[in-house]
Design an enzyme around this catalytic site. Sequence first.
Site, short mmCIF file in Angstrom:
data_model
loop_
_atom_site.label_atom_id
_atom_site.label_comp_id
_atom_site.label_asym_id
_atom_site.label_seq_id
_atom_site.Cartn_x
_atom_site.Cartn_y
_atom_site.Cartn_z
N LYS A 157 -32.86 -7.04 -18.98
CA LYS A 157 -31.77 -6.07 -18.81
C LYS A 157 -32.27 -4.65 -19.05
O LYS A 157 -31.99 -3.73 -18.26
CB LYS A 157 -30.63 -6.38 -19.77
CG LYS A 157 -29.40 -5.50 -19.53
CD LYS A 157 -28.44 -5.50 -20.69
CE LYS A 157 -28.84 -4.48 -21.73
NZ LYS A 157 -27.80 -4.25 -22.76
N HIS A 177 -20.85 -7.87 -19.63
CA HIS A 177 -19.73 -7.68 -18.71
C HIS A 177 -20.07 -8.24 -17.33
O HIS A 177 -19.29 -8.98 -16.72
CB HIS A 177 -19.36 -6.20 -18.59
CG HIS A 177 -18.92 -5.59 -19.87
ND1 HIS A 177 -17.73 -5.92 -20.49
CD2 HIS A 177 -19.51 -4.66 -20.66
CE1 HIS A 177 -17.60 -5.21 -21.60
NE2 HIS A 177 -18.66 -4.45 -21.72
#
Length: 248
Positions: A157, A177
Amino acid sequence: MPATSRRAAARGTGRDLATIPKGDWVRPTRRRVDAIRDKLREVYGIPIMPPHEQPLDELVLTVLSQSTNDRNRDVAYERLRERFEGWQAVMEAPNAEVEEAIRPGGISKVKSKRIQQILRAIDDSPEGRGLDLSFLREAPVPEGQRYLCSLPGVGRKTAACVLLFAYGLRDVPVDTHVSRVGMRLHLLRPGAPFEELHDEMLDLSPRGQELEFHVNLLRHGRRTCHARRPDCPSCVLRRVCPSRRSYA
């Protein structure tokens, strides 16, 4: 832990759905992906975020973003930049001073050590580049991913944030999310590990629209597809969401 408690603990993490074995998974069609992109675009528009070409800034900012909100992250980052004249000074400073500067961002003891470890690892590069990551601009994306993920505590990420936001390269960050919304929509396989989620998210993102797809899925997760109580009645994607009945 009882089964009901385990389900309650899992709810909201993006893994509140029944895991689909990899062999049973049917990937979404391009038509379905485009339809979801278009619906999100109607609500959130097309984000305009030109590459800022500051990869080290993005790397530190992403570390500061862990386990906090955007406001606290930004306060911690600004205090760090105000307190020290450049990343070399941050790297060489006593850890206690870095920790105090970023305290508003939370878990500052861990983050301060991690930031300094990362800066030292970059500075110690055998290529002798010092604190310079500009080579990522021209490097193949897999090479950039491997290099960034070799730094202390940096995963897919964080690497994707650096490559996408600093240089507009083809990578897509998958945060909580994006993973939650993606799994509920069955864009991503429920129960998949994060390495697989990143690979799949990159494959299904329309080329040249990596940033748009990431940002709009993230916005949807924050504003509508909440972790514990998603607002399904007002969701523009409810008709195409296979998980909506789970929250009725």
